[in-house]
Design a protein around this motif. Sequence first.
Motif, PDB file in Angstrom:
ATOM      1  N   VAL A  13       0.800  -1.061   0.149  1.00 23.17           N
ATOM      2  CA  VAL A  13       0.084  -0.028  -0.028  1.00 23.17           C
ATOM      3  C   VAL A  13       0.888   1.234   0.006  1.00 23.17           C
ATOM      4  O   VAL A  13       0.362   2.294  -0.613  1.00 23.17           O
ATOM      5  N   GLN A  14       1.966   1.223   0.692  1.00 22.85           N
ATOM      6  CA  GLN A  14       2.855   2.495   0.784  1.00 22.85           C
ATOM      7  C   GLN A  14       3.486   2.674  -0.701  1.00 22.85           C
ATOM      8  O   GLN A  14       3.627   3.751  -1.317  1.00 22.85           O
ATOM      9  N   ILE A  15       3.724   1.453  -1.316  1.00 19.23           N
ATOM     10  CA  ILE A  15       4.049   1.723  -2.836  1.00 19.23           C
ATOM     11  C   ILE A  15       3.082   2.239  -3.383  1.00 19.23           C
ATOM     12  O   ILE A  15       3.579   3.162  -4.504  1.00 19.23           O
ATOM     13  N   VAL A  16       1.954   1.740  -3.316  1.00 19.51           N
ATOM     14  CA  VAL A  16       0.701   2.422  -4.304  1.00 19.51           C
ATOM     15  C   VAL A  16       0.661   3.940  -3.809  1.00 19.51           C
ATOM     16  O   VAL A  16       0.717   4.803  -4.806  1.00 19.51           O
ATOM     17  N   MET A  17       0.545   4.142  -2.602  1.00 18.40           N
ATOM     18  CA  MET A  17       0.403   5.663  -2.370  1.00 18.40           C
ATOM     19  C   MET A  17       1.623   6.624  -2.891  1.00 18.40           C
ATOM     20  O   MET A  17       1.501   7.580  -3.242  1.00 18.40           O
ATOM     21  N   LEU A  18       2.812   6.120  -2.729  1.00 20.52           N
ATOM     22  CA  LEU A  18       3.845   6.890  -3.208  1.00 20.52           C
ATOM     23  C   LEU A  18       3.928   7.205  -4.828  1.00 20.52           C
ATOM     24  O   LEU A  18       4.042   8.293  -5.273  1.00 20.52           O
ATOM     25  N   ARG A  19       3.615   5.948  -5.635  1.00 20.72           N
ATOM     26  CA  ARG A  19       3.372   6.189  -7.108  1.00 20.72           C
ATOM     27  C   ARG A  19       2.276   7.165  -7.324  1.00 20.72           C
ATOM     28  O   ARG A  19       2.443   7.847  -8.289  1.00 20.72           O
ATOM     29  N   MET A  20       1.181   6.841  -6.690  1.00 18.63           N
ATOM     30  CA  MET A  20       0.157   7.861  -6.799  1.00 18.63           C
ATOM     31  C   MET A  20       0.386   9.281  -6.467  1.00 18.63           C
ATOM     32  O   MET A  20       0.013  10.326  -7.484  1.00 18.63           O
ATOM     33  N   TYR A  21       1.146   9.512  -5.708  1.00 19.77           N
ATOM     34  CA  TYR A  21       1.854  10.984  -5.188  1.00 19.77           C
ATOM     35  C   TYR A  21       2.657  11.440  -6.339  1.00 19.77           C
ATOM     36  O   TYR A  21       2.421  12.751  -6.755  1.00 19.77           O
ATOM     37  N   LEU A  22       3.682  10.669  -6.685  1.00 16.93           N
ATOM     38  CA  LEU A  22       4.334  11.105  -7.859  1.00 16.93           C
ATOM     39  C   LEU A  22       3.607  11.473  -9.058  1.00 16.93           C
ATOM     40  O   LEU A  22       4.099  12.305  -9.949  1.00 16.93           O
ATOM     41  N   ASN A  23       2.750  10.791  -9.226  1.00 16.41           N
ATOM     42  CA  ASN A  23       1.881  10.821 -10.637  1.00 16.41           C
ATOM     43  C   ASN A  23       0.561  11.517 -10.608  1.00 16.41           C
ATOM     44  O   ASN A  23      -0.221  11.554 -11.534  1.00 16.41           O
ATOM     45  N   TRP A  24       0.402  12.126  -9.389  1.00 12.78           N
ATOM     46  CA  TRP A  24      -0.956  12.671  -9.000  1.00 12.78           C
ATOM     47  C   TRP A  24      -1.677  13.528 -10.133  1.00 12.78           C
ATOM     48  O   TRP A  24      -2.835  13.352 -10.658  1.00 12.78           O
ATOM     49  N   ARG A  25      -0.841  14.379 -10.769  1.00 13.60           N
ATOM     50  CA  ARG A  25      -1.511  15.562 -11.683  1.00 13.60           C
ATOM     51  C   ARG A  25      -1.719  14.701 -13.006  1.00 13.60           C
ATOM     52  O   ARG A  25      -2.303  15.562 -13.811  1.00 13.60           O
ATOM     53  N   ARG A  26      -1.054  13.779 -12.971  1.00 19.28           N
ATOM     54  CA  ARG A  26      -1.396  13.332 -14.654  1.00 19.28           C
ATOM     55  C   ARG A  26      -2.368  12.261 -14.670  1.00 19.28           C
ATOM     56  O   ARG A  26      -2.942  11.787 -15.652  1.00 19.28           O
ATOM     57  N   ILE A  27      -3.044  11.967 -13.571  1.00 23.28           N
ATOM     58  CA  ILE A  27      -3.913  10.658 -13.451  1.00 23.28           C
ATOM     59  C   ILE A  27      -5.263  11.530 -13.431  1.00 23.28           C
ATOM     60  O   ILE A  27      -5.639  12.337 -12.506  1.00 23.28           O
ATOM     61  N   ARG A  28      -6.252  11.179 -14.219  1.00 25.78           N
ATOM     62  CA  ARG A  28      -7.537  11.798 -14.435  1.00 25.78           C
ATOM     63  C   ARG A  28      -8.287  11.407 -13.196  1.00 25.78           C
ATOM     64  O   ARG A  28      -8.435  10.336 -12.856  1.00 25.78           O
ATOM     65  N   PRO A  29      -9.014  12.450 -12.598  1.00 24.12           N
ATOM     66  CA  PRO A  29      -9.632  11.992 -11.280  1.00 24.12           C
ATOM     67  C   PRO A  29     -10.833  10.844 -11.455  1.00 24.12           C
ATOM     68  O   PRO A  29     -10.639  10.003 -10.230  1.00 24.12           O
ATOM     69  N   GLY A  30     -11.532  10.509 -12.502  1.00 26.32           N
ATOM     70  CA  GLY A  30     -12.366   9.493 -12.509  1.00 26.32           C
ATOM     71  C   GLY A  30     -11.628   8.280 -12.507  1.00 26.32           C
ATOM     72  O   GLY A  30     -12.261   7.188 -12.492  1.00 26.32           O
ATOM     73  N   THR A  31     -10.247   8.320 -12.595  1.00 25.82           N
ATOM     74  CA  THR A  31      -9.812   6.876 -13.037  1.00 25.82           C
ATOM     75  C   THR A  31      -8.689   6.676 -11.817  1.00 25.82           C
ATOM     76  O   THR A  31      -7.815   5.670 -12.076  1.00 25.82           O
ATOM     77  N   ARG A  32      -8.620   7.308 -10.822  1.00 28.59           N
ATOM     78  CA  ARG A  32      -7.634   7.228  -9.723  1.00 28.59           C
ATOM     79  C   ARG A  32      -7.708   5.735  -9.068  1.00 28.59           C
ATOM     80  O   ARG A  32      -6.592   5.313  -8.623  1.00 28.59           O
ATOM     81  N   GLU A  33      -9.041   5.530  -8.595  1.00 28.46           N
ATOM     82  CA  GLU A  33      -9.127   4.108  -7.943  1.00 28.46           C
ATOM     83  C   GLU A  33      -8.555   2.830  -8.984  1.00 28.46           C
ATOM     84  O   GLU A  33      -7.665   2.002  -8.447  1.00 28.46           O
ATOM     85  N   GLN A  34      -8.669   2.876 -10.254  1.00 26.65           N
ATOM     86  CA  GLN A  34      -8.355   2.080 -11.308  1.00 26.65           C
ATOM     87  C   GLN A  34      -6.860   2.172 -11.332  1.00 26.65           C
ATOM     88  O   GLN A  34      -6.457   1.018 -11.231  1.00 26.65           O
ATOM     89  N   TYR A  35      -6.374   3.172 -11.325  1.00 25.73           N
ATOM     90  CA  TYR A  35      -4.785   3.417 -11.361  1.00 25.73           C
ATOM     91  C   TYR A  35      -4.139   2.807 -10.178  1.00 25.73           C
ATOM     92  O   TYR A  35      -3.198   1.993 -10.433  1.00 25.73           O
ATOM     93  N   ALA A  36      -4.950   3.131  -9.189  1.00 23.08           N
ATOM     94  CA  ALA A  36      -4.334   2.537  -7.749  1.00 23.08           C
ATOM     95  C   ALA A  36      -4.495   0.838  -7.671  1.00 23.08           C
ATOM     96  O   ALA A  36      -3.323   0.437  -7.392  1.00 23.08           O
ATOM     97  N   ARG A  37      -5.409   0.450  -8.315  1.00 24.53           N
ATOM     98  CA  ARG A  37      -5.546  -0.942  -8.349  1.00 24.53           C
ATOM     99  C   ARG A  37      -4.561  -1.551  -9.073  1.00 24.53           C
ATOM    100  O   ARG A  37      -3.777  -2.658  -9.031  1.00 24.53           O
ATOM    101  N   LYS A  38      -4.230  -1.042 -10.403  1.00 23.59           N
ATOM    102  CA  LYS A  38      -3.156  -1.386 -11.274  1.00 23.59           C
ATOM    103  C   LYS A  38      -1.953  -1.454 -10.743  1.00 23.59           C
ATOM    104  O   LYS A  38      -1.044  -2.586 -10.761  1.00 23.59           O
ATOM    105  N   ILE A  39      -1.417  -0.412  -9.803  1.00 23.39           N
ATOM    106  CA  ILE A  39      -0.216  -0.249  -9.205  1.00 23.39           C
ATOM    107  C   ILE A  39      -0.277  -1.421  -8.326  1.00 23.39           C
ATOM    108  O   ILE A  39       1.045  -2.014  -8.079  1.00 23.39           O
ATOM    109  N   LEU A  40      -1.043  -1.545  -7.482  1.00 23.12           N
ATOM    110  CA  LEU A  40      -0.911  -2.643  -6.398  1.00 23.12           C
ATOM    111  C   LEU A  40      -0.809  -4.042  -7.080  1.00 23.12           C
ATOM    112  O   LEU A  40       0.162  -4.806  -6.511  1.00 23.12           O
TER     113      LEU A  40
END
Lengths: 230, 188
Positions: free
Chosen positions: B44-71
């Motif tokens: 989960v920490q890996i997921v949150m780190l990558r989400m933070y680093l790419n936050w502004r590139r990720i479309r708001p509606g796809t954040r959950e999907q993106y996080a699951r993909k990283i996980l």
Amino acid sequence: MSDIERLLADAARSTEAGPSAETIEADVQRGRAGLARKRRTRLIASSVGATLAAGALAGSALVWTDAVDTDPAGPADAGRDRVTGPAQPTDSPTRKSTGVSLVAWSGEQPEGFIVDKVPDGWFIQGSNEFSLTIAPNGDTTHPDNFMGKLVVTVYSKSEQKKLPDDGTPVQVGEWPGVVTHRDQAVLHYQDDNGNWVHIQAPARLGWSDRQLADFGETVAVTDAARPGIG
Amino acid sequence: MRWKRDSAAWEDEFRTFVAHSRSSLLRAATLLSAGNSHRAEDLVQIVMLRMYLNWRRIRPGTREQYARKILTNAHIDDRRRSHTRHEEACAEPPDVAVVQPAPTDPDAAVFRALAELPPRMRATVILRHVLDVSVADTADALGCSEGNVKSQTAHGLDRLRAALSESPPDETRGPAVPTPTEARRNHT
């Protein structure tokens, strides 16, 4: 729902208590530290690039001196050595890495894009939902005149199917990209929304492919941008 | 400064995302790790780190999907690394043999059954039946075809059913059964 599906759906429910404020803040702190690490790594990489460029120039000077002072074949052959020798910095990537550096952008954010950094001495001249134009300070030409400017454009999935085959592969954050050198350097990559992003960099910036990709990492395309046609 | 205001604004958005999504990601990570809570927290920490680093590139509606993909990718990458398959080293081995307790707790039984599945099959089953992700989104997260997701899910459920029918879980939840590693830690 079968028993096995019910067991799976109920499993590990104990983890579902919401995170504490400390846990959330710890995630933010790890993110900030990660971002700082990433920036430090880039800084070191660009410093190494500059050092190598200086080394290449010094090497070139040595080759020149050796050729003039010791080449028994005389100045004509020495001149040929200078042209064909490996230390010539004519078009090497290291030489280009001494280009205009990036600085934080503190002005208004443009429509359709989020910009963290711009080249030092440049400004966001204009934007619309299709493109973003960054120009040198003092440039008064129309933003839709792209000559000699840094331009970000967005293309739809139907306009482009894959990365060009004739460029240099680069990494733009987590996205694979390619820099082509036809009339000028253009970075191509596909973002998470499936849009193709093109960033045209004029030669006057003196950027290496890596520096162009680094700039690409600092620009984000928002939902307000609309892919252009052709 | 506008830029600084924007920076603070997106960090607040990130905080909201963490508050909203961390628990479900931790639950999925716990199941992906077959009950290893330490490994789950790492994922989960890996997921949150990558989400933070790419936050502004990720479309708001796809954040959950993106996080699951990283996980799922982090889980599969982790299982590919050979060193994680090795047994954990400890300074002093336990004096007595670790007795594997009977799987009376439903979670423990599920964890053991999940541990027997290959990483991708486990991820497929968890995405489909724990996180309730569609076949298409599961295929996207795992980078495979929808047909592959369906077959992996069916095989995975069959194997879980077989494993759990051999040791039917007790419906009344008792205390959590420690893993062998946890048992060794408790012993020392």
